[in-house]
Scaffold this motif. Structure first.
Motif, mmCIF file in Angstrom:
data_model
loop_
_atom_site.group_PDB
_atom_site.id
_atom_site.type_symbol
_atom_site.label_atom_id
_atom_site.label_comp_id
_atom_site.label_asym_id
_atom_site.label_seq_id
_atom_site.Cartn_x
_atom_site.Cartn_y
_atom_site.Cartn_z
ATOM 1 N N GLN A 232 -43.116 47.976 64.789
ATOM 2 C CA GLN A 232 -42.772 47.408 66.031
ATOM 3 C C GLN A 232 -42.308 48.371 67.159
ATOM 4 O O GLN A 232 -42.690 48.259 68.260
ATOM 5 C CB GLN A 232 -41.593 46.265 65.954
ATOM 6 C CG GLN A 232 -42.216 45.337 65.001
ATOM 7 C CD GLN A 232 -40.933 44.423 64.700
ATOM 8 O OE1 GLN A 232 -39.973 44.168 65.220
ATOM 9 N NE2 GLN A 232 -41.108 43.683 63.555
ATOM 10 N N LYS A 236 -44.236 49.246 70.541
ATOM 11 C CA LYS A 236 -43.325 48.895 71.797
ATOM 12 C C LYS A 236 -43.496 50.343 72.839
ATOM 13 O O LYS A 236 -43.769 50.288 73.992
ATOM 14 C CB LYS A 236 -41.740 48.600 71.674
ATOM 15 C CG LYS A 236 -41.115 48.615 72.759
ATOM 16 C CD LYS A 236 -41.495 47.206 73.351
ATOM 17 C CE LYS A 236 -40.356 46.794 74.461
ATOM 18 N NZ LYS A 236 -41.082 45.621 75.449
ATOM 19 N N GLU A 240 -45.316 50.151 76.590
ATOM 20 C CA GLU A 240 -44.605 50.512 77.719
ATOM 21 C C GLU A 240 -45.353 51.743 78.557
ATOM 22 O O GLU A 240 -45.513 51.699 79.829
ATOM 23 C CB GLU A 240 -43.269 51.043 77.494
ATOM 24 C CG GLU A 240 -42.500 49.829 76.881
ATOM 25 C CD GLU A 240 -40.965 50.382 76.435
ATOM 26 O OE1 GLU A 240 -40.924 51.575 76.112
ATOM 27 O OE2 GLU A 240 -40.065 49.488 76.174
ATOM 28 N N LEU A 266 -43.960 42.125 72.141
ATOM 29 C CA LEU A 266 -43.981 43.707 72.235
ATOM 30 C C LEU A 266 -44.793 44.222 73.535
ATOM 31 O O LEU A 266 -44.885 45.402 73.832
ATOM 32 C CB LEU A 266 -44.341 44.340 71.001
ATOM 33 C CG LEU A 266 -43.590 44.187 69.607
ATOM 34 C CD1 LEU A 266 -44.574 44.949 68.647
ATOM 35 C CD2 LEU A 266 -42.134 44.954 70.020
#
Length: 287
Positions: A232, A236, A240, A266
């Motif tokens: 995760q 993530k 981003e 996410l």
């Protein structure tokens, strides 16, 4: 350990004087008769194997079909497009990976790539624009095929509806900059995706995020992502970074609602996998 009867004593063997003996044959040499070419024996065996492999590949390509797996918006599950996937009704080579492996070994990747693109182009040209875009897999070696960047190639005529999905199945020797080829593809109207990010092949060695419009997360990252905090955190950070560059993220290989929900949380934009639909002949899902 089982006991074996002792061997009877044997009389000593007298060896002839080296000067009078026949030239010795090394014990490491294979037991072929004099005049037999052992290298030729193994070469013939390898040639037969390659001929058999080529025959299997030809049968699979003659029976080749393209299946299409839906790709949907993560939040709404509305259709975004499809991935075109190679299939064959001939089972001489048991699965698509075996077909590609055989093509690599026989140096037939360009022929397979052209067949895939021609069949996919025919489906796209005969389908309404409401079907969305179609992702088509592109081997690194396909980038050397001049037909790929020809404006007269069947796929080029529908380039605005195509995303070329580049996978680094094999690494190319030497420092070969292929980004100029990607630039040519963009000029024709294609969009570019990097496939299997986070998997064993996609090392981002040849291309960077600046070269692509889409990034597909490898299914090894997606599998059981709801149970693995480390996965995760990695996803993530990727989402981003891609969002900063305006790149769309696709979670591939989604099989459970729990995986899908975590990917949405996410920041994944699109989803693909058996949870959505299995690959099928075009087109099984209604408009």
């Amino acid at each position: 350990m089982p006991r074996f009867p002792a061997c009877p004593a044997r009389a000593p063997v007298r060896l002839p004087c080296p000067a009078a003996a026949e030239p010795a044959t090394s014990v490491l040499e294979p037991p072929f008769a004099k005049g037999t070419n052992s290298v030729g024996f193994y070469a013939d065996d390898a040639t037969d194997h390659l001929r058999e492999l080529e025959d299997k590949l030809n049968r699979c390509l003659a029976a080749m079909t393209m299946h299409f797996q839906p790709i949907v918006h993560a939040s709404t599950r509305a259709r975004f497009g499809y991935e075109a996937l190679l299939r064959s009704t001939d089972r001489s080579l048991p699965h698509p990976g075996a077909i590609l492996d055989a093509a690599e070994r026989l140096e037939r990747i360009p022929a397979v790539g052209r067949a895939v693109r021609a069949q996919s182009a025919k489906v796209i040209a005969n389908s309404p624009s409401e079907r969305g875009v179609v992702f088509i897999n592109l081997h690194l070696l396909d980038l050397f095929d001049k037909q790929l960047t020809s404006a007269f190639a069947p796929l080029s005529k529908v380039a605005s509806r195509v995303v070329l999905e580049i996978t680094e199945r094999t690494s190319l020797e030497g420092e070969i900059d292929l980004r100029y080829r990607v630039a040519e593809l963009r000029e024709l109207g294609y969009r570019i995706a990097i496939d299997d990010l986070g998997g064993g092949h996609a090392r981002m060695g040849t291309f960077t995020l600046l070269d692509c419009d889409f990034v597909k997360l490898d299914m090894s990252l997606v599998r059981d992502v709801d149970k693995h905090p480390m996965k995760q955190r990695l996803i993530k950070s990727v989402t981003e970074l891609c969002r900063e560059q305006g790149i769309t993220i696709i979670g591939e290989g989604v099989e459970t609602d729990a995986e899908a929900q975590v990917l949405v949380d996410l920041g994944c934009d699109l989803l693909q996998g058996y949870l959505i639909a299995k690959p099928a002949l075009p087109f099984c899902d209604p408009l």
